[in-house]
Design an enzyme around this catalytic site. Structure first.
Site, short mmCIF file in Angstrom:
data_model
loop_
_atom_site.label_atom_id
_atom_site.label_comp_id
_atom_site.label_asym_id
_atom_site.label_seq_id
_atom_site.Cartn_x
_atom_site.Cartn_y
_atom_site.Cartn_z
N ASP A 96 0.80 -1.23 0.00
CA ASP A 96 0.00 0.00 0.00
C ASP A 96 0.83 1.27 0.00
OD1 ASP A 96 0.66 -0.67 2.83
OD2 ASP A 96 -0.46 1.16 3.25
N ASP A 99 5.67 0.31 3.43
CA ASP A 99 5.98 -0.91 4.17
C ASP A 99 5.78 -2.13 3.27
OD1 ASP A 99 3.22 -1.14 4.00
OD2 ASP A 99 2.89 -0.48 6.06
N TYR A 247 -5.57 0.86 9.01
CA TYR A 247 -6.69 1.15 8.10
C TYR A 247 -8.00 0.84 8.81
CZ TYR A 247 -3.29 1.96 4.48
OH TYR A 247 -2.25 2.48 3.75
N GLU A 482 5.57 9.74 3.42
CA GLU A 482 5.25 8.41 2.89
C GLU A 482 4.32 8.51 1.69
OE1 GLU A 482 4.18 3.96 4.54
OE2 GLU A 482 3.53 5.70 5.72
#
Length: 505
Positions: A96, A99, A247, A482
């Site tokens: 995603d 990571d 999430y 990120e």
């Protein structure tokens, strides 16, 4: 694998929204204010280049066995045993963000938005259309695997806690590749309905070029949506320890049910889904005033999507969705009674500290898409009884077009862009340059360093500046540094429109 009734007023409204769009998008890329208001065929930005890079980024997020056509060559195969712990094949899909976990909820939303970008603007993409379809296909192949068993969806591969305790390349990862699922006993309506939306939207992308694959996708979408609706319950409850705080769904699952039904309505034309929307729309939050569109909350996206049925297809039973969509537009315009939007001093739309750019890109996409619908229907938006024409929007555009830091927030675009993004694979030496395994915690010395990332993740859009336009470019600052797939996905459609509008495609 694959309105005011006059056309002049309609175009004025489209220009109004277009200028707002530019005011949101410009700070993502370059520093200087937009200077093309009187020269619509001149742009100070290379939108075509940005489009190509925004799609290329997805190749850097791939998990699984990489094809020979892989263009981001510092990435290698990874996660080749994913799913084995549960006796299923879950190889493939996307990581995603920065990571090495595969989260099904944001991956499905990414797929939906990539598909919507192609559905609305694919005809303008020219040479990038094939790349965009391949990016979608990489996701749908995985989603088909994740939904292969009836009334079950595998929604995550990898333990986020263990993964986040390491800073290692995906090619090296040795943390548990745990598999998590939703089913009748542990429902997860949010992720199930979003997965149905993704499969339905993607079926439209492949309908002409690969009709047999399209039929597979829509058949699976129908089945998955039925599961989502029948076994209702939040996946943030059943899988709380796994998905939260990463999430965790705050908005509930009603928005995903409306969103999923809207996509199935568009993809199938089956009256079952129109009846579902008419019967349940209000209960599912069609008229709510939440105006944030992203991986968690889909209400605004559903309103814009369903407004097309009224504006373009003249489906009178959905006329309320035009009003709902108008309310959203008005909430973004400063000075209107309905205005809810916050902007940085430099003029960037600001929703929250964590990955704010995702809301900039998603909002921009909705604006340009709604402008397309309005222009087709020769209709406009009125806020408090006032139609906002080019003059007002131009003032806003001039105010919001200035990027104080004089930099791009897309990696590899422009002369100055983020150098230390929060991304494991990008920040560590590539397998080619450093074949030896980098152990779990050994990478943290790199993560904490000030050295630029050795591998350029071209096209990645980072979380962006804070509410005061500050961007420290610190690798440890995941909120601002990120990148994520769901930041880029809606940007693909927006950049296509911009590149075409300025004669670059």
């Amino acid at each position: 694998m694959a309105s005011c009734s006059s056309s002049t007023a309609a175009m004025a409204m489209a220009i109004t929204i277009f200028l707002f769009l530019l005011s949101f998008v410009t700070p993502v890329f370059l520093a200087k204010p937009i200077q093309h208001a009187h020269h619509p065929r001149f742009a100070s930005h290379n939108y075509r280049d940005a489009l190509a890079k925004s799609i290329l980024y997805f190749e850097g997020q791939r998990s699984g066995k990489l094809p020979s056509s892989q263009r981001i060559t510092w990435r290698k195969d990874s996660g080749l045993s994913d799913g084995k712990a549960m006796g299923v094949d879950l190889v493939g899909g996307y990581y995603d963000a920065g990571d090495n976990v595969k989260f099904g909820f944001p991956m499905a939303f990414t797929t939906t938005m990539l598909s919507w970008s192609v559905i609305e603007f694919g005809g303008l993409m020219k040479g990038e259309l094939l790349n965009a379809k391949q990016a979608i296909g990489w996701a749908t192949e995985y989603l088909l695997k994740a939904t292969a068993h009836p009334d079950t969806i595998y929604v995550q591969v990898g333990d986020a806690g263990s993964d986040h305790s390491c800073w290692e390349r995906p090619e090296d990862m040795d943390t548990p590749r745990s598999v998590y699922k939703i089913d009748k006993n542990t429902p997860g309506t949010e992720v199930a309905a979003e997965t149905a939306a993704a499969l339905a939207a993607a079926s439209l992308v492949f309908r002409k070029c690969n009709p047999s694959y399209s039929k597979i996708l829509i058949k699976r979408a129908i089945r998955v949506f039925a599961f989502a609706d029948k076994y209702s319950g939040s996946y943030s409850n059943g899988l709380r320890k796994v998905v939260c705080p990463y999430y965790c769904s705050v908005s509930g699952y009603e928005d995903e049910l409306l969103w999923g039904a809207a996509w199935l309505h568009r993809a199938t034309k089956n009256p079952t889904y129109l009846n579902y929307i008419q019967r349940n729309g209000q209960t599912l939050g069609a008229a709510e005033t939440d105006n944030t569109f992203g991986w968690d909350n889909k209400h605004v996206g559903a309103r814009i999507l369903l407004s097309k049925s009224f504006l373009v297809q003249k489906l009178q039973t959905l006329h309320d969705y035009k009003s709902h969509a108008d309310n959203y537009i008005c909430s973004l315009i400063p000075g209107t009674p309905a205005s809810q939007a916050q902007y940085t001093p430099g003029g960037l739309l600001f929703k929250m500290d964590d990955s704010n750019m995702q809301y900039v890109t998603s909002t921009s996409f909705l604006l340009v898409t709604y402008a397309k619908y309005l222009t087709s229907a020769r209709m406009v938006v009125k806020c408090g009884g006032v139609v906002h024409y080019t003059k007002e929007a131009s003032k806003c555009s001039q105010k919001t077009g200035d990027n104080p830091l004089k930099m791009s927030y897309m990696v590899g675009y422009g002369a100055r862009y983020p150098q230390r993004i929060h991304h494991r694979g990008s920040s560590l030496p590539s397998v080619t340059n450093h074949p030896a395994k980098i152990q779990c915690r050994d990478g943290f010395s790199v993560m904490k360093s000030q050295s630029p990332n050795p591998n350029v993740l071209v096209g990645a859009v980072v979380g962006g500046p804070d509410e005061h336009d500050r961007f420290p470019d610190e690798r440890s600052d995941y909120e601002q540094s990120e990148p994520a797939t769901y930041i880029n996905a809606p940007l693909v459609g927006t950049l296509t429109y911009l590149a075409h509008s300025f004669g670059q495609l």
